[in-house]
Design a protein around this motif. Structure first.
Motif, PDB file in Angstrom:
ATOM      1  N   ASN A 439      -9.917  11.566 -21.252  1.00  0.00           N
ATOM      2  CA  ASN A 439     -10.243  10.620 -22.312  1.00  0.00           C
ATOM      3  C   ASN A 439      -8.959  10.252 -23.055  1.00  0.00           C
ATOM      4  O   ASN A 439      -8.344  11.085 -23.718  1.00  0.00           O
ATOM      5  N   THR A 440      -8.566   8.988 -22.949  1.00  0.00           N
ATOM      6  CA  THR A 440      -7.302   8.562 -23.553  1.00  0.00           C
ATOM      7  C   THR A 440      -7.374   8.411 -25.064  1.00  0.00           C
ATOM      8  O   THR A 440      -6.339   8.349 -25.730  1.00  0.00           O
ATOM      9  N   GLY A 441      -8.591   8.311 -25.624  1.00  0.00           N
ATOM     10  CA  GLY A 441      -8.727   8.045 -27.049  1.00  0.00           C
ATOM     11  C   GLY A 441      -8.541   6.589 -27.406  1.00  0.00           C
ATOM     12  O   GLY A 441      -8.579   6.221 -28.591  1.00  0.00           O
ATOM     13  N   ASP A 442      -8.352   5.728 -26.393  1.00  0.00           N
ATOM     14  CA  ASP A 442      -8.164   4.290 -26.612  1.00  0.00           C
ATOM     15  C   ASP A 442      -9.470   3.546 -26.353  1.00  0.00           C
ATOM     16  O   ASP A 442     -10.201   3.863 -25.400  1.00  0.00           O
ATOM     17  N   LEU A 443      -9.731   2.561 -27.179  1.00  0.00           N
ATOM     18  CA  LEU A 443     -10.854   1.655 -26.946  1.00  0.00           C
ATOM     19  C   LEU A 443     -10.349   0.416 -26.219  1.00  0.00           C
ATOM     20  O   LEU A 443      -9.307  -0.146 -26.574  1.00  0.00           O
ATOM     21  N   GLY A 444     -11.084   0.011 -25.198  1.00  0.00           N
ATOM     22  CA  GLY A 444     -10.635  -1.147 -24.451  1.00  0.00           C
ATOM     23  C   GLY A 444     -11.681  -1.647 -23.492  1.00  0.00           C
ATOM     24  O   GLY A 444     -12.856  -1.239 -23.533  1.00  0.00           O
ATOM     25  N   VAL A 445     -11.236  -2.513 -22.601  1.00  0.00           N
ATOM     26  CA  VAL A 445     -12.108  -3.164 -21.634  1.00  0.00           C
ATOM     27  C   VAL A 445     -11.436  -3.098 -20.264  1.00  0.00           C
ATOM     28  O   VAL A 445     -10.222  -3.315 -20.159  1.00  0.00           O
ATOM     29  N   HIS A 446     -12.219  -2.789 -19.252  1.00  0.00           N
ATOM     30  CA  HIS A 446     -11.762  -2.901 -17.867  1.00  0.00           C
ATOM     31  C   HIS A 446     -12.429  -4.151 -17.306  1.00  0.00           C
ATOM     32  O   HIS A 446     -13.633  -4.167 -17.080  1.00  0.00           O
ATOM     33  N   THR A 447     -11.625  -5.205 -17.161  1.00  0.00           N
ATOM     34  CA  THR A 447     -12.201  -6.503 -16.838  1.00  0.00           C
ATOM     35  C   THR A 447     -12.741  -6.541 -15.409  1.00  0.00           C
ATOM     36  O   THR A 447     -12.431  -5.681 -14.574  1.00  0.00           O
ATOM     37  N   ARG A 448     -13.500  -7.574 -15.128  1.00  0.00           N
ATOM     38  CA  ARG A 448     -14.105  -7.707 -13.801  1.00  0.00           C
ATOM     39  C   ARG A 448     -13.057  -7.877 -12.706  1.00  0.00           C
ATOM     40  O   ARG A 448     -13.304  -7.536 -11.552  1.00  0.00           O
ATOM     41  N   ASP A 449     -11.893  -8.421 -13.055  1.00  0.00           N
ATOM     42  CA  ASP A 449     -10.847  -8.563 -12.043  1.00  0.00           C
ATOM     43  C   ASP A 449      -9.847  -7.408 -12.072  1.00  0.00           C
ATOM     44  O   ASP A 449      -8.778  -7.477 -11.467  1.00  0.00           O
ATOM     45  N   GLY A 450     -10.200  -6.306 -12.778  1.00  0.00           N
ATOM     46  CA  GLY A 450      -9.431  -5.069 -12.690  1.00  0.00           C
ATOM     47  C   GLY A 450      -8.372  -4.842 -13.739  1.00  0.00           C
ATOM     48  O   GLY A 450      -7.687  -3.816 -13.718  1.00  0.00           O
ATOM     49  N   VAL A 452      -6.743  -4.052 -17.544  1.00  0.00           N
ATOM     50  CA  VAL A 452      -7.056  -3.167 -18.661  1.00  0.00           C
ATOM     51  C   VAL A 452      -6.610  -3.832 -19.957  1.00  0.00           C
ATOM     52  O   VAL A 452      -5.436  -4.168 -20.115  1.00  0.00           O
ATOM     53  N   PHE A 453      -7.559  -4.033 -20.866  1.00  0.00           N
ATOM     54  CA  PHE A 453      -7.247  -4.519 -22.208  1.00  0.00           C
ATOM     55  C   PHE A 453      -7.417  -3.347 -23.173  1.00  0.00           C
ATOM     56  O   PHE A 453      -8.505  -2.766 -23.249  1.00  0.00           O
ATOM     57  N   VAL A 454      -6.364  -2.996 -23.884  1.00  0.00           N
ATOM     58  CA  VAL A 454      -6.453  -1.953 -24.905  1.00  0.00           C
ATOM     59  C   VAL A 454      -6.519  -2.639 -26.262  1.00  0.00           C
ATOM     60  O   VAL A 454      -5.632  -3.425 -26.615  1.00  0.00           O
ATOM     61  N   LEU A 455      -7.567  -2.342 -27.020  1.00  0.00           N
ATOM     62  CA  LEU A 455      -7.786  -3.022 -28.295  1.00  0.00           C
ATOM     63  C   LEU A 455      -7.352  -2.187 -29.491  1.00  0.00           C
ATOM     64  O   LEU A 455      -6.824  -2.723 -30.461  1.00  0.00           O
ATOM     65  N   ASP A 456      -7.581  -0.888 -29.449  1.00  0.00           N
ATOM     66  CA  ASP A 456      -7.220  -0.022 -30.576  1.00  0.00           C
ATOM     67  C   ASP A 456      -7.356   1.432 -30.149  1.00  0.00           C
ATOM     68  O   ASP A 456      -8.068   1.749 -29.184  1.00  0.00           O
ATOM     69  N   ARG A 457      -6.696   2.318 -30.898  1.00  0.00           N
ATOM     70  CA  ARG A 457      -7.065   3.730 -30.840  1.00  0.00           C
ATOM     71  C   ARG A 457      -8.425   3.872 -31.513  1.00  0.00           C
ATOM     72  O   ARG A 457      -8.718   3.186 -32.498  1.00  0.00           O
ATOM     73  N   GLU A 458      -9.242   4.777 -31.002  1.00  0.00           N
ATOM     74  CA  GLU A 458     -10.575   4.949 -31.586  1.00  0.00           C
ATOM     75  C   GLU A 458     -10.489   5.299 -33.064  1.00  0.00           C
ATOM     76  O   GLU A 458     -11.265   4.794 -33.884  1.00  0.00           O
TER      77      GLU A 458
END
Length: 561
Positions: A439-450, A452-458
Motif C-alpha cells: 500500500n503506497t499511501g497514495d490516492l490515484g487512478v489507474h486509467t483504462r489505458d494503463g 497512473v494518475f497520483v492525486l494526493d497522499r491519503e
C-alpha cells in the motif's frame, strides 16, 4: 554487461577500478570524509578512500552484522561510508541531518548502532534539544574534529584494511529512512537482492534514451542519504560516463559554477533543487530558444538574458530526471526550454523508498506547451515499469476491495524490489502489505489505458479535489510563486500557503487565479525558509500545519503513511 555488474556494495569501487574505465568525479565542495582531498577524484582514488575508511570503521568497532549509523550534512560521501561499512559485513544506516533531533533519537533507539559516524553540528544540535547522541551508540566518530564523547578518524587510522566480508543476497544490506513528512520516519531495510540485483542491475542495462553513455556528463543533486544514491552510484558508475558532477546542496552560485564548468548531458535533482535553480533556467531559456531558431549559429554568442551559450549550464542536457516528489509544470517547462538540444526529455518517476521506481513518464516541450486550463500534465505518471511492476487500486474504506479502472482509490504496487520491512516496527509494516501487494499511501487512478494518475497522499486528501492539481494550477497562473502548498482542513476551506520572493501577492491577481477553482481560504504568504522540508525536499505538511494553522486537523486518516 549486466551479468558482470558488481553485485557486492563493499568492494564496488575496487571492482570498478579493475574492470571499468575511470570516471572523472567533480564535486561542488570537498567530501566531509576527506576534506583535504579536493574536489576532483578518479575511480582508483575513491577505491583507496573506501578501503581506508573501512579500516578506521573496523578500529571503531564495526563488525559483520553490526550497525553503522551515518548522520551528517548532505554529500555523496554517504555512499562511500556505506560501501566501507558493507565491506566489513556491517549494515550502514543512512540518516539525514535534516531529521529533527527528537525523531533522530527515536531512529537511533531502533537501530542501536555499534558505531555512529557524525559531525559536530549534529551532536551540538541534538545536545541543544536535550539529547546526547554519543550515548546511543557503542562508539561515536566525529568526522570534522574533536567533540565530547566522540573519537575522530585520525585517532582510529593505522590499522590494516580488513578483507571483504561476503553476505547473502537476502540478508540486510542497508537501512534508509522514509521522508517523514507526517512525523518520525520509518526505517526501511533493503537487501543486496532488492537494492543491487533488482534496482541497480535494471538501471544498468543499455536502455534507449535512459542509459548513461560513455561520452555523458552526469550530474546529480539529490539527498545522498536516500537509497537512490546507492542504486544510482552502482548503475551510473558501471556505465562509465566521462564525468560525474555531484552537488551536495541547492546553493545557486555553487550549482552555476560546477554545471557551467561541466555542463551535464544528464541531470538528476530533487524537485526543491529544480525550483531553487529555476531562475538559472529562466535566464537561459531565451538564449537557448534563439540558438534553436538558428541551428547554424549554435556555437556563437546569443544575445539575451545570458551573454553566451556557455553561460547556460543546461545547454547540453538531453535528459532531466526528477524523483522524490511531484514537479509543477512551469518548472519542468523552464528547464526543457533552457536546453539547446532539439528534443530534450524530462523523465518523471513515481516510487517510494520501500519499492524503488514504480512508473515513469517522459515529458517534452510539446507536452507542456499549453499552460492554461486544468489538465493532468505532471500528475500523469505514466505506466508501471513493464515486466517489473504491477499496480492495482482499492477502496480506501475497504482495502481488500479493488475498484474498476478509471476510479479513484488507494494505489497498491507489486514489485520484486520490495524492501524487507520496517526496522523495529513490524506492526506498521503489516498494515502496509497485503500478501505481495504494498500500500503506497497514495490516492490515484489507474486509467483504462494503463496510466497512473497520483492525486494526493491519503493523509493530505480533500474530498472532491486534488491538492496537487490545485498547486499545479496556482504555479501556472502565478509565475512569481516559488512554492504553493495546499493544506486540507477538516473544519474549513483548504488553506493555500504560498512562497514568493518578496513576500507579497497582489490580491487582484490572486482572485483572477482562483476564479474557477473550488473555494479556498485566503492565502498565507511565507518565506522559503519558513517551509519545513525533509531531506529530499518534500514539504512537511504536518509541521507546516502546526506553524500556520495551529490546532487544525487534516481530513485524511494517515493510517497508511
Amino acid at each position: 554487461m549486466v551479468r558482470r555488474l558488481p553485485l557486492d556494495l563493499g568492494p564496488l569501487f575496487d571492482t570498478l577500478a579493475e574492470q571499468r574505465p575511470s570516471v572523472d568525479v567533480q564535486l561542488g565542495r570537498p567530501l566531509d570524509l576527506a576534506p583535504d582531498g579536493g574536489t576532483s577524484w578518479d575511480t582508483a582514488g575513491l577505491a583507496e578512500l573506501v578501503r581506508e575508511t573501512a579500516a578506521w570503521l573496523a578500529a571503531a568497532g564495526a563488525r559483520p552484522g553490526s550497525s553503522v549509523a551515518i548522520v551528517k550534512r548532505n554529500h555523496w560521501d554517504y555512499v562511500l561510508l556505506a560501501c566501507a561499512a558493507a565491506r566489513l559485513g556491517a549494515v550502514p544506516a543512512l540518516l539525514s541531518d535534516r531529521v529533527a533531533p527528537d525523531a533522530l533519537v527515536a531512529l537511533l533507539h531502533r537501530l542501536r548502532p555499534d558505531v555512529l559516524v557524525t559531525q559536530r553540528d549534529v551532536l551540538a544540535g541534538a545536545r541543544a534539544a536535550g539529547h546526547d547522541l554519543d550515548r546511543l551508540a557503542v562508539r561515536t566518530v566525529c568526522l570534522d574534529g574533536p567533540a565530547e564523547g566522540a573519537l575522530t578518524p585520525d585517532e582510529l587510522r593505522g590499522g590494516a584494511v580488513p578483507p571483504v566480508h561476503a553476505r547473502g543476497d537476502d540478508e540486510p544490506l542497508a537501512v534508509i529512512h522514509t521522508s517523514g513528512t507526517t512525523g518520525v520516519p520509518k526505517l526501511v531495510v533493503h537487501s543486496t537482492r532488492t537494492l543491487i540485483r533488482r534496482l541497480s542491475a535494471f538501471e544498468a542495462r543499455p536502455w534507449p534514451v535512459l542509459s548513461v553513455r560513455g561520452d555523458d556528463t552526469v550530474a546529480s543533486a539529490i539527498s545522498f542519504a536516500h537509497g537512490r544514491a546507492l542504486t544510482w552510484t552502482v548503475s551510473a558508475f558501471w556505465r562509465s560516463p566521462r564525468t560525474v558532477a555531484l552537488l551536495p546542496d541547492s546553493d545557486l552560485s555553487t550549482a552555476a559554477a560546477l554545471l557551467r564548468s561541466h555542463p551535464p548531458t544528464v541531470l538528476e535533482a530533487m524537485p526543491s533543487n529544480y525550483v531553487r535553480w529555476q531562475q538559472l533556467a529562466d535566464g537561459a531559456a531565451g538564449a537557448a530558444a534563439g540558438a534553436r531558431a538558428e541551428p547554424s549559429r549554435e556555437a556563437s554568442p546569443v544575445q539575451g538574458a545570458e551573454p553566451s551559450p556557455e553561460a547556460n549550464p543546461f545547454r547540453n542536457v538531453r535528459l532531466f530526471i526528477s524523483t522524490f516528489d511531484a514537479m509543477h509544470p512551469p518548472t519542468v517547462r523552464a528547464f526543457l526550454n533552457a536546453s539547446q538540444r532539439r528534443r530534450p526529455l524530462w523523465m518523471q518517476g513515481w516510487g517510494q523508498s520501500e519499492t524503488g521506481p514504480l512508473s515513469f513518464r517522459f515529458l517534452t516541450r510539446k507536452t507542456l506547451s499549453a499552460p492554461a486550463g486544468r489538465h493532468p500534465t505532471t500528475r500523469d505518471l505514466g505506466r508501471p515499469v513493464p515486466g517489473w511492476v504491477r499496480v492495482k487500486v482499492a477502496d480506501p474504506e475497504r482495502p481488500g476491495r479493488a475498484v474498476r479502472r478509471g476510479e479513484l482509490g488507494m494505489l497498491y504496487a507489486r514489485t520484486g524490489a520490495l524492501c524487507l520491512g520496517y526496522l523495529g516496527e513490524p506492526e506498521r509494516w503489516a498494515q502496509k502489505v497485503d500478501g505481495p501487494w504494498f500500500n503506497t499511501g497514495d490516492l490515484g487512478v489507474h486509467t483504462r489505458d494503463g496510466r497512473v494518475f497520483v492525486l494526493d497522499r491519503e493523509v493530505d486528501m480533500v474530498p472532491g479535489l486534488s491538492c496537487v492539481e490545485i498547486e499545479d494550477v496556482l504555479h501556472e497562473r502565478l509565475p512569481d510563486v516559488e512554492e504553493a502548498v495546499l493544506l486540507s482542513v477538516a473544519d474549513g476551506r483548504p488553506q493555500p500557503v504560498l512562497v514568493t520572493a518578496d513576500g507579497e501577492l497582489d490580491p487582484q491577481r490572486w482572485r483572477a487565479a482562483v476564479r474557477d477553482l473550488p473555494p479556498l481560504a485566503k492565502p498565507l504568504i511565507v518565506p522559503w525558509d519558513a517551509v519545513p522540508r525533509t531531506a529530499t525536499g518534500k514539504v512537511r505538511r504536518h509541521e507546516l500545519r502546526e506553524q500556520v494553522l495551529a490546532g487544525s486537523s487534516p481530513i485524511g486518516t494517515g493510517r497508511w503513511t
